[in-house]
Design an enzyme around this catalytic site. Structure first.
Site, PDB file in Angstrom:
ATOM      1  N   SER A 179       0.951  -1.140  -0.029  1.00 39.35           N
ATOM      2  CA  SER A 179      -0.100  -0.083   0.009  1.00 39.35           C
ATOM      3  C   SER A 179       0.982   1.392  -0.082  1.00 39.35           C
ATOM      4  CB  SER A 179      -1.015   0.005   1.234  1.00 39.35           C
ATOM      5  OG  SER A 179      -1.840   0.938   1.241  1.00 39.35           O
ATOM      6  N   ASP A 276      -9.870  -4.524  -4.294  1.00 34.90           N
ATOM      7  CA  ASP A 276      -8.994  -3.438  -3.845  1.00 34.90           C
ATOM      8  C   ASP A 276      -9.220  -1.933  -4.646  1.00 34.90           C
ATOM      9  OD1 ASP A 276      -7.046  -1.627  -2.760  1.00 34.90           O
ATOM     10  OD2 ASP A 276      -5.487  -3.138  -3.390  1.00 34.90           O
ATOM     11  N   HIS A 306      -7.447  -5.528  -0.640  1.00 38.90           N
ATOM     12  CA  HIS A 306      -6.348  -5.053   0.327  1.00 38.90           C
ATOM     13  C   HIS A 306      -6.117  -5.371   1.689  1.00 38.90           C
ATOM     14  CE1 HIS A 306      -4.029  -1.321   0.003  1.00 38.90           C
ATOM     15  NE2 HIS A 306      -4.228  -1.176   1.252  1.00 38.90           N
TER      16      HIS A 306
END
Length: 336
Positions: A179, A276, A306
């Site tokens: 991320s 995601d 995610h």
């Protein structure tokens, strides 16, 4: 043109992921939700922190040893946690060990190594590499480029004498993150290239926030209810960027850069997830890297969300995906 598409896909949510989103302590966990980021920090550690996991969950992530150390940078001293894999023990005394400096996700704002320890232990054991997890200063208290400076300092530290005394080969030091940590890894690869510094051997990009995703299909169809709240990404960007720094800055938004600016970078291992909001910007960046002539390995999990690196204790699918990332990393660093 690259065979990697510019847009990802999703299929059917994995049953174990559907369960963790709807039941138990993970069902109340959100990143970029409506609660204050300070509350999100506390809540994540309450649920995901290694010390709060069950004995069964911890048993799935056994390794050889853990070392607690620190690195002094120009922004102050930051803790480093080193995970030593049982599978990599034989390489350490020969000075042939691979290593990865890892920057955790959380929108630059949320998270600590405790929250990621389970996944990083799995990554270490599956790869046979030492994992150097960085407890970098969080935003908004510290803003760009503090975190990149700290990341680069730790890469230097592991490439140098400190890595050598731990059995690390200086040409086998990767960088990685998920991320926001994936964003910083992509950015650091560009920065070290541009500044003539020895680059990372490999860049591991796990559902990376290569750029802001608000114009993508993934951001629309995965907008809410799937752990990462898409609209919360606005606040994370605001926390990270000081006033006067454009979001289009190359070391802030690698994914916004033209293909012509992305050549000469370390081999990239890119992992994306179907459910995601960041899916399409990660896929797009993998495609751009390959179009620029870089070596790219891309693997898409169309049934995951995610944050899957952190959800291994609750999902065999997430655990298997994390092990797969480790296997790919080991193959890349050890040229297998």
């Amino acid at each position: 043109m690259s065979p990697i598409p510019y847009v990802g896909s999703r299929t059917i949510l994995a049953p174990s992921v559907k369960a963790l989103l709807s039941t138990g302590p993970t069902s109340k966990l959100h990143l970029g939700g409506v609660e204050a980021y300070t509350e999100e920090r506390r809540h994540h550690t309450e649920v995901l922190g290694w010390h709060n996991l069950s004995d069964d969950a911890q048993a799935k992530a056994t390794i050889d040893a853990v070392e607690f150390t620190a690195v002094r940078t120009k922004h102050g001293t930051i803790p480093i946690r080193v995970f030593y894999a049982e599978s990599g023990k034989k390489k350490k005394p020969k000075g042939e060990a691979g290593a990865i400096v890892y920057m955790h996700g959380g929108g630059y704002t949320v998270g600590c190594i405790d929250d990621f320890e389970h996944g990083l232990r799995v990554l270490a054991e599956a790869s046979g590499c030492q994992v150097y997890a960085v407890e970098y200063h969080l935003a908004p208290e510290y803003r760009y480029p503090t975190q990149l400076d700290e990341y680069s300092a730790v890469v230097d530290w592991v490439q140098g004498p400190e890595g050598k005394k731990r059995g690390v080969h200086p040409d086998r030091v990767a960088g990685g993150g998920d991320s926001a940590g994936g964003n910083m890894t992509a950015a650091l690869a560009l920065s070290r290239r541009d500044n003539g510094l020895k680059n990372m051997a490999v860049q591991l990009l796990v559902y990376p926030e290569a750029r802001l995703p608000f114009d993508t299909k993934a951001c629309s169809e995965n907008n809410t209810g799937l752990y990462l709240e898409a609209n919360g990404i606005f606040s994370f960007a605001d926390h990270y960027l000081p006033r006067g720094v454009s979001p289009a800055t190359p070391y802030v938004s690698p994914g916004m850069q033209p293909v012509t600016s992305l050549s000469g970078l370390p081999p990239a291992l890119v992992f994306t997830a179907g459910f995601d909001p960041l899916r399409d910007v990660g896929v797009e960046y993998a495609s751009k890297l390959e179009d620029a002539g870089n070596e790219v390995y891309w693997l898409h999990h169309p049934n995951l969300i995610h944050g899957f690196l952190q959800f291994g204790p609750w999902s065999d699918e997430c655990l298997t995906a994390t092990k797969g990332m480790g296997i790919a990393l080991g193959k890349a660093l050890y040229a297998e």
